[in-house]
Design an enzyme around this catalytic site. Structure first.
Site, PDB file in Angstrom:
ATOM      1  N   CYS A 160      -4.621   2.558  -3.821  1.00 20.86           N
ATOM      2  CA  CYS A 160      -3.378   2.990  -3.145  1.00 20.86           C
ATOM      3  C   CYS A 160      -2.233   2.021  -3.385  1.00 20.86           C
ATOM      4  CB  CYS A 160      -3.565   3.180  -1.643  1.00 20.86           C
ATOM      5  SG  CYS A 160      -4.767   4.426  -1.217  1.00 20.86           S
ATOM      6  N   HIS A 191       0.880  -1.177   0.000  1.00 15.18           N
ATOM      7  CA  HIS A 191       0.000   0.000   0.000  1.00 15.18           C
ATOM      8  C   HIS A 191       0.923   1.234   0.000  1.00 15.18           C
ATOM      9  CE1 HIS A 191      -2.872   2.859   1.844  1.00 15.18           C
ATOM     10  NE2 HIS A 191      -3.838   2.011   1.567  1.00 15.18           N
ATOM     11  N   GLN A 228      -4.727  -5.469   6.717  1.00 15.12           N
ATOM     12  CA  GLN A 228      -5.699  -6.400   6.127  1.00 15.12           C
ATOM     13  C   GLN A 228      -5.727  -7.742   6.835  1.00 15.12           C
ATOM     14  OE1 GLN A 228      -7.984  -5.717   3.911  1.00 15.12           O
ATOM     15  NE2 GLN A 228      -7.234  -3.675   3.441  1.00 15.12           N
ATOM     16  N   ASP A 274       2.880  -4.645   7.956  1.00 13.98           N
ATOM     17  CA  ASP A 274       1.648  -3.877   7.791  1.00 13.98           C
ATOM     18  C   ASP A 274       0.503  -4.892   7.887  1.00 13.98           C
ATOM     19  OD1 ASP A 274      -0.663  -2.820   6.729  1.00 13.98           O
ATOM     20  OD2 ASP A 274       0.311  -1.894   4.997  1.00 13.98           O
ATOM     21  N   LYS A 328     -10.804  -1.243  10.084  1.00 11.69           N
ATOM     22  CA  LYS A 328     -10.962  -2.408   9.214  1.00 11.69           C
ATOM     23  C   LYS A 328     -11.335  -3.652  10.018  1.00 11.69           C
ATOM     24  CE  LYS A 328      -8.111  -0.446   5.621  1.00 11.69           C
ATOM     25  NZ  LYS A 328      -6.842  -0.410   4.892  1.00 11.69           N
TER      26      LYS A 328
END
Ligand code: PLP
Length: 404
Positions: A362, A121, A201, A198, A224
């Site tokens: 993104c 991202h 997700q 990261d 999220k």
């Protein structure tokens, strides 16, 4: 099996019409919807215990402090961090990455190397570009194959004693690929590099255990994970966080201040300057309780069946191509139809009540890799249904008819 009708009753936003049609919300990778419990948690905070934390001796301030710290504890337990003070509240994944990258601008030297991947991202690309510009370090990128999987042999070749940091995502927001982060972390550690994951997700879809992964830093956004916007956290191993200089200066993050010298507070407060999003932190804790009441395994199973069904049904449409075809995949389907711009499909199906995202998500390097301007992305949460997928497929077919 989950009782989806019962689950959907927890999410007030899902029961509405958009453009005169029942809402089908398939933009969960951008942000997920919030259960009533989380919405109540925010308003109950403001109705009953609103006060600034860590400062007052008065009762409300103590109640607010306790509730906020209890939320930190819930995050620690849920992600299996060793200590609660290894959980730093931030505004979300983007701020968590920037906190570490800005610290590293002082720790990197000319000629050092930072490795990211093609699947990142923008929020896990741009901060490292900025740091490399400042420090003279060099940015290296792990390439991918046609399926959207990281090329691990290429990663092995990029690693060397110059590698100081590796920053990759756990799951790609655009392709859904679940990356072999445990292997990446172990290999990076062999050359003495630290690893930032990261997890924006992964946190909503998988059980994440930061000690088992052995990552140095892990970044998450609450919104999220069925929690509020504007709150998230950075996990860091205590020893690693102690090496990072403070990010923001201000109240709450100091021990003593004189004009000659300021000393900093202990973790986690060293990184938590100013009045935080107290209600958001508390409601994030409620969102974690909610997820655990459903069960991460049950969530993953429901999403898996939606992914399989959605993939099968979409591929019945002639000329439709799916990007991201790894066998290890989360419930994200990025697709295009030959000769049609993704934006046009998204606009038409929105008129039919279907919310998907279109564009580069993104992740412009992924679009460049496939030589496309963007994709249509349908991303499922456990409250979605096969009937909703049928409605989307019908809408996409209609859009295709109108546009070709
Ligand atoms: C959403 C997302 C981000 C950015 O998260 P914010 O909540 O906008 O800070 C970073 N990386 C991935 C993989 C994402 O999906």
């Amino acid at each position: 099996m989950l009782d989806i009708t019962k689950i959907r009753a927890n999410f007030p936003i899902l029961h509405q019409q958009v453009n005169g049609k029942p809402l089908v919300y398939f933009d969960n990778a951008a942000t997920s919807q919030k259960p009533q419990l989380v919405i109540d948690s925010i308003s109950n905070y403001y109705k009953t215990i609103n006060a600034n934390i860590h400062r007052g001796v008065h009762t409300l301030s103590q109640l607010a402090t306790n509730a906020y710290e209890e939320a930190r504890k819930k995050i620690q337990i849920n992600f299996n961090a060793k200590y609660a003070h290894e959980i730093i509240f931030t505004r979300g994944t983007t701020e968590s990455i920037n906190l570490i990258s800005s610290g590293f601008s002082q720790l990197l030297n000319k000629g050092d190397e930072v490795i990211i991947s093609y699947l990142e991202h923008h929020s896990n690309i741009v901060p490292w570009q900025l740091v490399c510009e400042k420090s003279g370090a060099v940015l290296k990128v792990i390439p991918i194959n046609e399926k959207g999987e990281l090329l691990m042999e290429a990663f092995d070749k990029l690693l060397s004693d110059k590698t100081k940091l590796v920053a990759v995502n756990h799951i790609s927001n655009t392709l859904g690929t679940i990356n072999p982060v445990k292997e990446i972390i172990a290999k990076a550690h062999q050359v003495g590099a630290v690893v930032l994951i990261d997890g924006a997700q992964a946190a909503p879809h998988l059980k994440v255990d930061v000690q088992d992964l052995d990552c140095d830093f892990y970044c998450v956004s609450a919104h999220k994970m069925y929690g509020p916007t504007g709150i998230g956290f950075l996990y860091g191993k205590e020893a690693q966080l102690n090496k990072i200089p403070p990010y923001h200066g201000g109240g709450e993050m100091i021990k003593t201040v004189t004009f000659e010298k300021t000393t900093y507070a202990e973790l986690p407060h060293k990184f938590e300057a100013g009045t935080p999003n107290i209600a958001g932190g508390i409601a994030f804790g409620t969102a974690i309780d909610y997820i655990n009441s459903i069960g991460v395994e049950n969530i993953a199973q429901q999403e898996r069946s939606l992914l399989v069904y959605g993939t099968e049904k979409l591929l019945e449409i002639p000329g439709l191509r799916i990007y991201g075809t790894s066998s290890k995949k989360a419930s994200v389907i990025s697709f295009n139809i030959e000769g049609i711009h993704p934006y046009d499909i998204g606009s038409i199906i929105d008129k039919l009540g279907i919310a998907v995202r279109t564009g580069h998500h993104c992740t412009q390097p992924i679009m460049d890799f496939y030589k496309i301007p963007g994709t249509v992305r349908a991303s499922f949460a456990f409250y979605n249904t096969k009937e909703e997928i049928d409605a989307m497929v019908l809408a996409v077919k209609k859009a295709k008819q109108m546009l070709s």
